[in-house]
Write a protein that holds these residues in place. Structure first.
Motif, short mmCIF file in Angstrom:
data_model
loop_
_atom_site.label_atom_id
_atom_site.label_comp_id
_atom_site.label_asym_id
_atom_site.label_seq_id
_atom_site.Cartn_x
_atom_site.Cartn_y
_atom_site.Cartn_z
N LEU A 231 0.83 -1.21 0.00
CA LEU A 231 0.00 0.00 0.00
C LEU A 231 0.86 1.26 0.00
N GLU A 232 1.95 1.25 0.73
CA GLU A 232 2.85 2.40 0.74
C GLU A 232 3.48 2.61 -0.64
N ILE A 233 3.86 1.53 -1.28
CA ILE A 233 4.46 1.61 -2.62
C ILE A 233 3.44 2.15 -3.62
N VAL A 234 2.23 1.61 -3.58
CA VAL A 234 1.17 2.05 -4.49
C VAL A 234 0.85 3.53 -4.25
N ASP A 235 0.73 3.92 -3.01
CA ASP A 235 0.42 5.31 -2.67
C ASP A 235 1.52 6.25 -3.16
N ASP A 236 2.76 5.87 -2.94
CA ASP A 236 3.87 6.72 -3.36
C ASP A 236 3.91 6.83 -4.89
N TYR A 237 3.63 5.74 -5.57
CA TYR A 237 3.58 5.78 -7.03
C TYR A 237 2.51 6.77 -7.50
N GLU A 238 1.34 6.68 -6.93
CA GLU A 238 0.25 7.57 -7.34
C GLU A 238 0.60 9.04 -7.09
N ARG A 239 1.19 9.33 -5.94
CA ARG A 239 1.59 10.71 -5.64
C ARG A 239 2.72 11.17 -6.56
N SER A 240 3.68 10.27 -6.82
CA SER A 240 4.79 10.60 -7.70
C SER A 240 4.30 10.84 -9.13
N LYS A 241 3.39 9.98 -9.59
CA LYS A 241 2.86 10.14 -10.94
C LYS A 241 2.13 11.47 -11.08
N ALA A 242 1.33 11.83 -10.08
CA ALA A 242 0.60 13.09 -10.12
C ALA A 242 1.58 14.28 -10.15
N ALA A 243 2.60 14.24 -9.31
CA ALA A 243 3.61 15.32 -9.28
C ALA A 243 4.35 15.39 -10.60
N PHE A 244 4.69 14.25 -11.16
CA PHE A 244 5.40 14.18 -12.43
C PHE A 244 4.56 14.78 -13.56
N LEU A 245 3.33 14.33 -13.67
CA LEU A 245 2.47 14.81 -14.75
C LEU A 245 2.17 16.31 -14.59
N ALA A 246 2.00 16.77 -13.36
CA ALA A 246 1.76 18.19 -13.12
C ALA A 246 2.98 19.03 -13.45
N GLY A 247 4.16 18.48 -13.27
CA GLY A 247 5.39 19.23 -13.48
C GLY A 247 5.94 19.15 -14.89
N LEU A 248 5.41 18.27 -15.72
CA LEU A 248 5.95 18.13 -17.07
C LEU A 248 5.98 19.40 -17.89
N PRO A 249 4.94 20.22 -17.88
CA PRO A 249 4.99 21.42 -18.71
C PRO A 249 6.17 22.35 -18.40
N ARG A 250 6.60 22.36 -17.14
CA ARG A 250 7.69 23.28 -16.78
C ARG A 250 9.06 22.74 -17.18
N THR A 251 9.14 21.45 -17.56
CA THR A 251 10.44 20.90 -17.95
C THR A 251 10.63 20.96 -19.45
N GLY A 252 9.63 21.32 -20.20
CA GLY A 252 9.75 21.35 -21.65
C GLY A 252 10.38 22.59 -22.06
#
Length: 108
Positions: A87-108
């Protein structure tokens, strides 16, 4: 949570156009393994799945997720897969994925 310098480095290595494909492939493959983690109550492949996730996560800068996968892989490989906090791994993945997708526009 996300190593943005790694994301920028990868984008530079593969190019902006191919980077989108890399991200899509990463998410597709990781989601498949995450589904298996959620459903495999016997944890028969846990060490292999976590090894795969760890490497995938490192390549795309998912630092905390990668660390959790590495620790879980170590525990599972020692013969205690039931001690891994899925559950900790799944939760961290979901939070990481959300942060990653939200931050993508600023890395382009």
């Amino acid at each position: 949570m996300i190593d943005w310098s790694r994301v920028t480095q990868l984008r530079g290595e593969v190019g902006a156009e191919d980077f989108e494909e890399v991200v899509a492939l990463f998410l597709e493959e990781v989601e498949e393994v995450m589904l298996r983690l959620r459903c495999d109550t016997g944890r028969s492949r846990l060490d292999r799945d976590l090894h795969f996730l760890k490497g995938s996560a490192l390549s795309l800068g998912f630092q905390s997720f990668s660390r959790l996968c590495q620790e879980g892989e170590r525990i599972a490989a020692c013969g205690c897969p039931e001690a891994v906090d899925i559950l900790e791994i799944v939760d961290d993945y979901e939070r990481s994925k959300a942060a990653f997708l939200a931050g993508l526009p600023r890395t382009g």
